[in-house]
Design an enzyme around this catalytic site. Structure first.
Site, PDB file in Angstrom:
ATOM      1  CG  HIS A   4     -15.133 -21.372  11.123  1.00 61.28           C
ATOM      2  ND1 HIS A   4     -14.232 -21.796  10.179  1.00 61.28           N
ATOM      3  CD2 HIS A   4     -14.533 -21.579  12.325  1.00 61.28           C
ATOM      4  CE1 HIS A   4     -13.134 -22.218  10.792  1.00 61.28           C
ATOM      5  NE2 HIS A   4     -13.294 -22.097  12.089  1.00 61.28           N
TER       6      HIS A   4
ATOM      7  CG  HIS B  71     -12.501 -26.827  10.448  1.00 62.60           C
ATOM      8  ND1 HIS B  71     -12.202 -25.697  11.149  1.00 62.60           N
ATOM      9  CD2 HIS B  71     -13.406 -27.498  11.200  1.00 62.60           C
ATOM     10  CE1 HIS B  71     -12.909 -25.677  12.273  1.00 62.60           C
ATOM     11  NE2 HIS B  71     -13.640 -26.761  12.339  1.00 62.60           N
TER      12      HIS B  71
ATOM     13  CE  LYS C  53     -14.023 -20.604  21.428  1.00 59.49           C
ATOM     14  NZ  LYS C  53     -13.836 -21.674  20.452  1.00 59.49           N
TER      15      LYS C  53
HETATM   16  C1  BG6 Z   1     -11.719 -23.243  15.122  1.00 57.41           C
HETATM   17  C2  BG6 Z   1     -11.678 -22.185  16.182  1.00 57.41           C
HETATM   18  O1  BG6 Z   1     -11.409 -22.704  13.867  1.00 57.41           O
HETATM   19  O2  BG6 Z   1     -13.029 -23.808  15.090  1.00 57.41           O
HETATM   20  C3  BG6 Z   1     -12.053 -22.750  17.530  1.00 57.41           C
HETATM   21  O3  BG6 Z   1     -10.362 -21.631  16.247  1.00 57.41           O
HETATM   22  C4  BG6 Z   1     -13.393 -23.461  17.451  1.00 57.41           C
HETATM   23  O4  BG6 Z   1     -12.101 -21.734  18.522  1.00 57.41           O
HETATM   24  C5  BG6 Z   1     -13.416 -24.440  16.298  1.00 57.41           C
HETATM   25  O5  BG6 Z   1     -13.576 -24.155  18.679  1.00 57.41           O
HETATM   26  C6  BG6 Z   1     -14.818 -25.002  16.109  1.00 57.41           C
HETATM   27  O6  BG6 Z   1     -14.772 -26.038  15.160  1.00 57.41           O
HETATM   28  P1  BG6 Z   1     -15.803 -27.252  15.213  1.00 57.41           P
HETATM   29  O7  BG6 Z   1     -15.473 -28.051  13.999  1.00 57.41           O
HETATM   30  O8  BG6 Z   1     -15.555 -27.968  16.502  1.00 57.41           O
HETATM   31  O9  BG6 Z   1     -17.175 -26.645  15.172  1.00 57.41           O
END
Ligand code: BG6
Length: 484
Positions: free
Chosen positions: A240, A178, A331
């Site tokens: 990511h 994403h 985190k």
């Molecule tokens: C997810 C992870 O893919 O991405 C999570 O599993 C993380 O641990 C999240 O919190 C972060 O996404 P965003 O869009 O909030 O930066």
């Protein structure tokens, strides 16, 4: 500015796992917002498929609840909600058995675009793919959408790729990361490849180092059992952060075309060197006030899983040898902020005496979230009489301010789902890309497991373990402050 959104054709989208968390939090509210934006053609169907025994009416009630909970109240327009709910249908399905598949086949129309979203545990990917294919529900033009975690190592990722490849062609498979759906992440490509300004400087000769930060304030409470088997490396870095690194480091593709872009990203991943143990720091957050520490959140008081990781990476190719890429994610840090900072080298010769100012490097900061935008730190003359004194100032652009209404920071999921319907794979990971990312990640994880390394504890609400600071200090550099 006139909106130039590329329209989509009528479609049937089946969401497996339609009663699950992702469907309720992201997929269904996102689709509603696309209805509101007038982007979903009338006549399209969204078919929920899950184990829960309910009918279409009950599913609509669930989705109405999801919209009320996850859509900005200002965007809840009764006519659009009604229009969206009317597109919904539901099938009770047994992913591993025979139940429900005939019903599903009867509902999916072969003469419109068909997409199947596997919002389920990866262990079910093979079962779903096989049934969709063998029963003739998903034809050669159908699109299959899968989510991370796409494996937990190279072997499991290969097995998942095979489970899908047994029934579908790679051109039909859409692996979602994403982060690639985020507006600013795509903007990285626009900034790099639609401007002449940066490219001549975009290499080891002029870039001192790159910092990529994805900091979160949340802990892992509520998903401790998943996270504990994953950790920051598998959860964030392998996917990511790797994608962000690729978009920064890749060569210009010959065209903005799915395989051209993905070929270039793959070359970056393959050029990534392994990370030495002293070039990484892993951490685990401690309790703060009423908030539990990682060990309580994960439910394993002995857990060695990292909730924070910082790494110094090297890309061994002509463009980047000599420029380290520092990555960190964690985190329960001080602020929720994601950014990429490119720090340039000093000019070859200074015509100004040191006494005349405080020279600082040029830094290009691309803010992914929040307050998406760009900031270029430049040296100028400090105003006023009294001689030439230098001062660093930001050339700051917030996309929301620069573009106003047009900045519309659409949620990553809805953008990606619309790309699935358009049949555009540019923002999705190809199978070989995912495997290459695991091939880089595996030995690093195996290394710390073999050594029995324990992550260092860090206080919640800080910028992570102290040793992460040292990772840069010893190179004469420092991390940017984590703040919103
Ligand atoms: C997810 C992870 O893919 O991405 C999570 O599993 C993380 O641990 C999240 O919190 C972060 O996404 P965003 O869009 O909030 O930066």
């Amino acid at each position: 500015m006139v909106s130039r959104v590329i329209p989509v054709d009528e479609f049937d989208l089946v969401i497996f796992g339609a009663t699950g968390d992702l469907a309720n939090r992201k997929i269904l509210p996102g689709l509603y917002r696309r209805v509101l934006a007038g982007q979903i053609p009338q006549g399209s169907q969204i078919i929920g498929a899950a184990r829960s025994d309910m009918d279409a009416e009950a599913f609509r009630a669930q989705v109405r609840g999801a919209i009320e909970e996850h859509v900005n109240p200002a965007k809840i327009v009764p006519e659009s909600v009604a229009e969206f709910l009317a597109m919904l249908d539901y099938v009770v399905i047994d992913a591993k058995g025979e139940g429900g598949w005939d019903d599903l086949k009867a509902k999916v129309r072969p003469d419109v675009i068909n997409a199947f979203y596997f919002s389920v545990a990866p262990s079910l990917f093979g079962d779903l793919a096989e049934r969709l294919h063998k029963r003739g529900i998903a034809g050669p033009d159908a699109r299959i959408v899968v989510e991370k975690p796409f494996g937990r190592d190279l072997t499991s990722a290969k097995a998942l790729n095979k489970a899908l490849a047994d029934h579908f062609d790679e051109t039909q498979i859409y692996r979602i990361d994403h982060y690639l759906g985020k507006e600013t992440v795509q903007n990285l490509m626009a900034v790099r490849f639609a401007n002449i300004l940066f490219e001549p400087l975009w290499n080891a000769q002029y870039v001192d180092h790159v910092q990529i930060t994805v900091a979160e304030t949340v802990g892992v409470g509520g998903r401790g059992s998943y996270y504990d088997k994953s950790g920051a490396m598998r959860d964030m870095v392998q996917n990511h952060m790797m994608q962000l690194l690729c978009l920064i480091a890749m060569e210009p593709p010959y065209h903005f075309d799915p395989d051209a872009v993905r070929d270039e990203k793959l070359k970056v991943i393959r050029a990534l060197q392994s990370v030495a143990p002293n070039d990484m720091v892993r951490g685990q957050y401690l309790a703060k006030g009423d908030e539990p520490g990682y060990l309580a959140d994960s439910e394993d008081p002995e857990s060695k899983t990292e909730s924070y990781i910082a790494l110094k990476c090297h890309i061994a190719n002509w463009r980047w040898t000599g420029t380290p890429f520092y990555l960190r994610t964690g985190k329960r840090l001080r602020a929720r902020t994601s950014e990429i900072a490119i720090t340039f080298k000093e000019p070859p010769h200074s015509i100004f005496d040191e006494a005349e100012g405080d020279w600082r490097e040029n830094v290009l900061v691309i803010r992914l979230q929040p307050n998406e935008g760009m900031n270029l730190k430049m040296m100028i003359k400090e105003p006023g009489p009294g001689g030439m004194r230098l001062v660093q100032v930001p050339l700051d652009m917030s996309f929301a301010e620069a573009l106003g209404e047009e900045a519309d920071i659409t949620d990553a999921y809805e953008r990606l789902i619309m790309d699935v319907i358009r049949g555009n794979q540019t923002l999705f990971m190809r199978g070989d890309e995912v495997e290459a990312a695991w091939a880089w990640t595996d030995p690093i994880i195996e290394g710390w497991e073999a050594r029995g390394d324990r992550p260092q504890p860090y206080d919640s609400g800080t910028s992570g373990p102290d040793d992460a600071l040292m990772l840069m200090h010893r190179d004469g550099r420092r991390w940017r402050e984590i703040r919103e």
